[in-house]
Design an enzyme around this catalytic site. Structure first.
Site, PDB file in Angstrom:
ATOM      1  N   HIS A 177      -4.855  11.283  -1.099  1.00 36.17           N
ATOM      2  CA  HIS A 177      -6.226  11.712  -0.793  1.00 36.17           C
ATOM      3  C   HIS A 177      -6.509  13.117  -1.310  1.00 36.17           C
ATOM      4  O   HIS A 177      -7.383  13.816  -0.787  1.00 36.17           O
ATOM      5  CB  HIS A 177      -6.522  11.630   0.700  1.00 36.17           C
ATOM      6  CG  HIS A 177      -6.493  10.233   1.240  1.00 36.17           C
ATOM      7  ND1 HIS A 177      -6.801   9.935   2.544  1.00 36.17           N
ATOM      8  CD2 HIS A 177      -6.196   9.048   0.653  1.00 36.17           C
ATOM      9  CE1 HIS A 177      -6.693   8.620   2.736  1.00 36.17           C
ATOM     10  NE2 HIS A 177      -6.324   8.071   1.589  1.00 36.17           N
ATOM     11  N   ASP A 237       0.863  -1.183   0.000  1.00 31.75           N
ATOM     12  CA  ASP A 237       0.000   0.000   0.000  1.00 31.75           C
ATOM     13  C   ASP A 237       0.894   1.227   0.000  1.00 31.75           C
ATOM     14  O   ASP A 237       1.436   1.614   1.022  1.00 31.75           O
ATOM     15  CB  ASP A 237      -0.908  -0.015   1.230  1.00 31.75           C
ATOM     16  CG  ASP A 237      -1.939   1.112   1.211  1.00 31.75           C
ATOM     17  OD1 ASP A 237      -1.875   1.971   0.312  1.00 31.75           O
ATOM     18  OD2 ASP A 237      -2.811   1.128   2.096  1.00 31.75           O
TER      19      ASP A 237
END
Length: 425
Positions: A385, A308
């Protein structure tokens, strides 16, 4: 994240998230100490809070080789679901990590799952099921030169530009999953021992699983995964959330490993599965569903590796081994792989907190998991994000992500080429 977009019942979290225009429904979640403070600071509507503790290992200081055992405070509570997108952003911006919460269907289920999580962590302190000897050097060294940075870069670019976002509830997220199936099936063409399937959930986006069946120990499974979805703070259908690093990079790193294993004709003794998890960004939903399904079916996952974010090198370290909610023995094995096969790489240690990525889903269900991260948490990618999470923030190359392909390939072959004779009693 817009948790009012869809309603579903997850097989493991079974939570309905349908809300009115002005306020979301109350949902049961568990969060770590730091995330709990952020919720309180933001004035979230919280009720029925209860404290639990989970035993973890963390570096004495970030980057330190010394580990200390501590009990982490985890809070189970009901909270307005509309507070969760803000929490996700605050966890990233203030704590330098992702996710930070897990959803539960009810207080009773939350208690049960946290109790099971604690038991799983305590068992892992004394677990020693696999012999982690590095003994497949010829196979690994023959395959490593076949990994190509250009392929990793191409996949990152494709995933981060072909879709406005890969959010679990948008048609772009659905298309990303459908297209990845086609890509992986093309890699597996001509291999009768390989299958590529989607794992359906009760939300729109599906997870994707590629399986290379083991020749002599097919019931023993090695998992390498990353999450397919992307998000910004309040993701809508047309939101721009490229997610080049988070986590197109992880999917690209593991896809290149799969390509090399398949094109070379490599056949493992144990089964190897590559997984692209749906809906990680809203509370680890995809991996939680898969790991719980595997546990319920008694599947023998001997090791899981999480990729990740692999392409943003925020400091001098090449790999940061996450030590909390992971397995110490397998972490040592991964560090040994790095030292043996990529000896020039700098390896540090860090902790990322409660429910920061999909490795926690495997650990919570009693499996062994490790999570090598791209940087120290204090030096992670500041653009994730946001619409600015693009490959140019990593120099328009995949030079960092290819390191994780090398590490993951060594992990896959060293465990995949072994068999039951290497299991300890």
């Amino acid at each position: 994240m817009n948790l009012r977009r869809a309603a579903w019942v997850s097989s493991t979290l079974a939570t309905c998230l349908v809300g009115a225009a002005h306020a979301g429904p109350k949902v049961w979640v568990s969060v770590g100490e730091d995330a709990y403070r952020l919720l309180r600071r933001a004035g979230a509507d919280i009720e029925q809070v209860e404290l639990h503790t989970l035993p973890v290992q963390a570096p004495a200081a970030e980057g330190s080789s010394k580990l200390v055992r501590r009990d982490e405070s985890v809070y189970l509570m009901r909270v307005d679901s509309d507070a969760l997108p803000r929490l996700s952003q605050d966890v990233h911006q203030r704590l330098n990590r992702c996710a930070g919460y897990v959803m539960h269907a009810s207080r009773a289920q939350g208690r049960q799952e946290l109790s099971g999580f604690r038991a799983a962590l305590l068992r892992q302190e004394t677990a020693g099921k696999v012999n982690y000897e590095i003994d497949n050097q010829a196979e690994v060294n023959a395959l490593l030169p076949q990994l190509q940075e250009s392929n990793v870069r191409s996949t990152i670019v494709q995933l981060s530009t072909d879709y406005k976002n890969r959010y679990y509830a948008t048609h772009y997220g659905v298309n990303a999953s459908d297209d990845l199936v086609k890509t992986w099936k093309a890699l597996a063409a001509g291999r009768a021992d390989v299958t590529v399937k989607q794992f359906s959930h009760n939300w729109p986006q599906k997870s994707v699983i590629m399986t290379i069946k083991g020749t002599t120990s097919p019931k023993q499974i090695v998992v390498i995964g990353g999450h397919l979805d992307s998000t910004i703070g309040n993701t809508q259908e047309e939101s721009i959330a490229p997610g080049a690093d988070d986590d197109a990079s992880g999917i690209a790193s593991l896809t290149e490993v799969a390509r090399v294993l398949l094109s070379s004709g490599y056949q493992p003794r144990r089964t190897i599965q590559f997984m692209a998890y749906a809906a990680e960004e809203i509370g680890l939903f995809g991996s939680a569903a898969i790991a719980a399904d595997y546990k319920a079916k008694g599947k023998k996952v001997i090791g899981a590796l999480q990729l990740d974010m692999t392409n943003y090198q925020g400091g001098t370290s090449d790999y940061t081994m996450i030590t909390d909610y992971t397995n110490a023995a397998q972490n040592t094995f991964v560090k040994n792989l790095a030292a043996y096969y990529t000896p020039s790489m700098v390896v540090n240690q860090g902790a990322c907190g409660y429910a920061c990525s999909d490795h926690a889903s495997w650990t919570r269900n009693g499996y062994v998991a490790s999570f090598p991260f791209e940087s120290l948490l204090s030096q992670d990618n500041p653009y994730i994000h946001t619409p600015q999470d693009t490959i140019d923030k990593s120099g328009n190359n995949a030079n960092h992500a290819i390191k994780f392909s090398r590490l993951a390939l060594a992990f896959a072959v060293e465990l995949g080429s072994d068999g039951p004779a290497l299991l300890t009693k």
